[in-house]
Design an enzyme around this catalytic site. Structure first.
Site, PDB file in Angstrom:
ATOM      1  N   TYR A 108       0.880  -1.170   0.000  1.00  0.00           N
ATOM      2  CA  TYR A 108       0.000   0.000   0.000  1.00  0.00           C
ATOM      3  C   TYR A 108       0.916   1.218   0.000  1.00  0.00           C
ATOM      4  O   TYR A 108       1.395   1.654   1.038  1.00  0.00           O
ATOM      5  CB  TYR A 108      -0.906  -0.026   1.231  1.00  0.00           C
ATOM      6  CG  TYR A 108      -1.757   1.222   1.400  1.00  0.00           C
ATOM      7  CD1 TYR A 108      -2.381   1.811   0.311  1.00  0.00           C
ATOM      8  CD2 TYR A 108      -1.932   1.809   2.654  1.00  0.00           C
ATOM      9  CE1 TYR A 108      -3.158   2.942   0.453  1.00  0.00           C
ATOM     10  CE2 TYR A 108      -2.711   2.938   2.815  1.00  0.00           C
ATOM     11  CZ  TYR A 108      -3.321   3.505   1.717  1.00  0.00           C
ATOM     12  OH  TYR A 108      -4.087   4.633   1.856  1.00  0.00           O
ATOM     13  N   ASP A 155      -2.214  -1.150  -4.012  1.00  0.00           N
ATOM     14  CA  ASP A 155      -2.557   0.242  -4.293  1.00  0.00           C
ATOM     15  C   ASP A 155      -1.249   1.016  -4.439  1.00  0.00           C
ATOM     16  O   ASP A 155      -0.574   1.317  -3.457  1.00  0.00           O
ATOM     17  CB  ASP A 155      -3.405   0.797  -3.142  1.00  0.00           C
ATOM     18  CG  ASP A 155      -3.842   2.232  -3.380  1.00  0.00           C
ATOM     19  OD1 ASP A 155      -3.396   2.840  -4.374  1.00  0.00           O
ATOM     20  OD2 ASP A 155      -4.633   2.748  -2.557  1.00  0.00           O
ATOM     21  N   HIS A 182     -12.395   1.733  -3.815  1.00  0.00           N
ATOM     22  CA  HIS A 182     -11.606   1.027  -4.834  1.00  0.00           C
ATOM     23  C   HIS A 182     -12.365  -0.232  -5.256  1.00  0.00           C
ATOM     24  O   HIS A 182     -13.261  -0.690  -4.545  1.00  0.00           O
ATOM     25  CB  HIS A 182     -10.241   0.604  -4.283  1.00  0.00           C
ATOM     26  CG  HIS A 182      -9.336   1.743  -3.934  1.00  0.00           C
ATOM     27  ND1 HIS A 182      -8.166   2.002  -4.614  1.00  0.00           N
ATOM     28  CD2 HIS A 182      -9.414   2.686  -2.958  1.00  0.00           C
ATOM     29  CE1 HIS A 182      -7.565   3.055  -4.071  1.00  0.00           C
ATOM     30  NE2 HIS A 182      -8.303   3.481  -3.062  1.00  0.00           N
TER      31      HIS A 182
END
EC number: 3.1.-.-
Length: 565
Positions: A141, A182, A303
């Protein structure tokens, strides 16, 4: 073999439980980002899921922030697992190793980069053309760069560089590598809903890094985006070792986004960005990947999931790596020592940690960042104050401060003199007071001032109870039961004046004006960004955000709310 990545925006938001969500994705390895859970908040229902084994990384200095987790089906159990990218968090057997070159980083910088819980690495055995190979899955992330915080931009670039160094070191060691999660940067103009709205789109440092990290297919670039191809020639310093699997299978697909703003309802108009990826090394992408796509139909977060399918099959390990959450003491059923909760700690560190206490929500725009890992993971300390008996502390506090009154005391009428019934008539004349009789005992009379009678009429229910009242000497004085009579209330004109007075003080927002394009009532918003307009209210079109060419999207109507209205 199927693999999925998904930024879930909080693992505790799954009302039906995490198992239901995992089963619905139907994948062997599921990588989640932004779990927003620290170890003390992780419950057994989330940590140990039937049919899966899980591996978590937590933020060390901030609750409700960041965090990643990898769930593997029992048929895809890894033989090694590790938290973080630097190796500093590895204090167990069976790490993944291969850390790359860290000579350009200080120890403090490495601690900071791993301190926010942004990476989990699992290593699996796969069967490829009758040969046993190794594949390493790096679940990340990546940080978000706040335009108003230069230090966070630098932090993001350092994280990218550390990630690339670790991935390439593992690849050099002979393992296949998949980097997914991400990434927090849209790579090309085709991956952004409105790139023309961003100044120096190609000059973004994150996009420059992606150009270096990813392998370039020259023929593909020239056939899809000439402007991007020219920018690539200018910014790329070397040919990367990884492939964007989605673009490998869908090189020209437009409007393929994975993240949308929930504040503006942009998902309704598909006004978003593609910042969630599955990257694979070139050989693995070419030989084993058979499909990759996004899942915009799956809701539950800002998302959507991204999946990839490989032709190889997984070979499960006979035992879980030590990092597996089922081995944590709180879930393993082990007796925990009292000393684990009573570790001594330096008082200066405690004060420093309190001064740098951070908020617990990613939605707060990362207002204050976790930049002090020195107090991370430390326990409570028994200070001199904390060992004082509880009763003595309470007594001392009460003696030093005035007793707290109840809310009822603010609504009770002020009683000036409480007299015996034999003296009431004379004193009543002298003080020009109204007489109030207790319905329980007609012989008991009290005196209430004229100002107090107005309070009785306005708050009858609050003033009819006979609660003890403290006098100035601290003793209790029983007040007579008060009952409002029709004759003591204010007139209708006074009620109207009072109502008008309160309405002048507490008025609601002005009626929403219609927007100029759609003629529909606008919505009221408040400026939350720090600056001269912080706290001001304004009206905008109520429709979801979208491209200017979309007639169903929000128009550009904007109007400030005047303070006087």
């Amino acid at each position: 073999m199927k693999i999925v990545t998904w930024n879930i925006n909080g693992i505790r938001t799954f009302r039906g439980g995490i198992k239901k969500a995992l089963d619905s994705l139907d994948a062997d390895i599921i990588c989640l980002q932004e779990t927003k859970v620290t170890r003390d908040l992780l419950d057994e229902r989330t940590a140990i899921v039937d049919g899966y084994n899980s591996y978590f990384s937590f933020s060390r200095g901030r609750s409700g922030y960041s965090g990643v987790a990898t769930y593997c089906k029992d048929s895809a159990t890894p033989f090694a697992a590790e938290e973080g990218l630097t190796g500093l968090l590895t204090n167990h057997e069976g790490p993944v190793r291969c850390y790359g070159d860290h000579t350009e980083y200080s120890t403090e910088e490495l601690q900071l980069l791993d301190n926010e819980g942004r990476a989990v690495i699992t290593q699996h055995r796969i069967m490829c053309q009758d040969q046993v190979k190794t594949v390493t899955v790096i679940n990340v992330y990546c940080p978000r760069a706040d335009p108003e915080k230069p230090e966070r931009k630098q932090f993001k670039l350092q994280f990218y560089k550390l990630l690339q160094g670790r991935a390439e070191a593992i690849l050099k060691d002979g393992s296949y590598v998949i980097v997914l999660g991400d990434i927090n940067t849209s790579h090309r103009t085709i991956d952004h809903c409105d790139p023309s709205d961003i100044d120096d789109f190609e000059e973004n440092p994150g996009r420059k890094w992606l150009n270096c990290f990813l392998h370039s297919d020259k023929q593909e670039e020239e056939s899809t985006d000439e402007e991007y191809n020219e920018a690539y020639k200018l910014t790329s310093t070397h040919d990367g070792k990884f492939v964007d699997t989605f673009r490998h299978f869908h090189p020209t697909r437009t409007n393929a986004f994975t993240c949308w703003s929930t504040l503006t309802g942009a998902r309704q108009t598909n006004y978003g960005t593609r910042i969630d990826y599955i990257f694979a090394d070139c050989q693995l992408a070419e030989e084993q990947f058979v499909a990759a796509d996004i899942m915009p139909e799956v809701e539950g977060s800002d998302h959507c999931p991204v999946w990839g399918q490989l032709s190889c099959s997984l070979l499960p390990s006979s035992k879980n790596p030590p990092l597996c959450t089922r081995f944590l003491p709180e879930f393993a059923g082990k007796q925990q020592k009292l000393s684990r909760f009573l570790v001594k700690m330096d008082q200066k560190s405690i004060q420093s940690e309190q001064r740098n206490e951070l908020p617990g929500s990613q939605e707060e725009e990362e207002r204050r960042e976790n930049l002090n890992p020195s107090g991370a993971g430390k326990k409570r300390v028994l200070t001199a104050e904390s060992i004082i008996p509880k009763g003595k502390k309470t007594k001392t506090a009460k003696a030093a401060s005035k007793p707290q009154g109840s809310l009822l005391t603010f609504f009770k009428p002020k009683i000036t003199n409480v007299l015996p019934s034999t003296e009431a008539p004379e004193r009543q004349k002298n003080l020009d007071q109204d007489e109030v009789t207790s319905p329980q005992n007609p012989s008991v009379k009290g005196s209430v001032t004229k100002d107090a009678t107005l309070v009785l009429d306005g708050s009858e229910q609050l003033c009819t109870s006979s609660y003890p009242k403290d006098n100035d000497q601290g003793t209790k004085v029983k007040t007579p039961h008060l009952t409002s009579q029709p004759t003591v209330g204010p007139s209708d004109t006074k009620k109207g004046a009072s109502s008008g007075f309160w309405k002048s003080l507490f008025h609601g927002p002005p009626p929403p004006p219609p927007c100029k394009v759609h003629g529909e009532p606008c919505v009221l918003r408040t400026v939350k960004k720090e600056g001269p307009n912080m706290g001001r209210q304004f009206f905008v079109c109520a429709r979801p955000q979208g491209h200017a060419s979309n007639p169903e999207a929000r128009c550009n109507f904007f109007a400030w709310v005047d303070k006087g209205k």
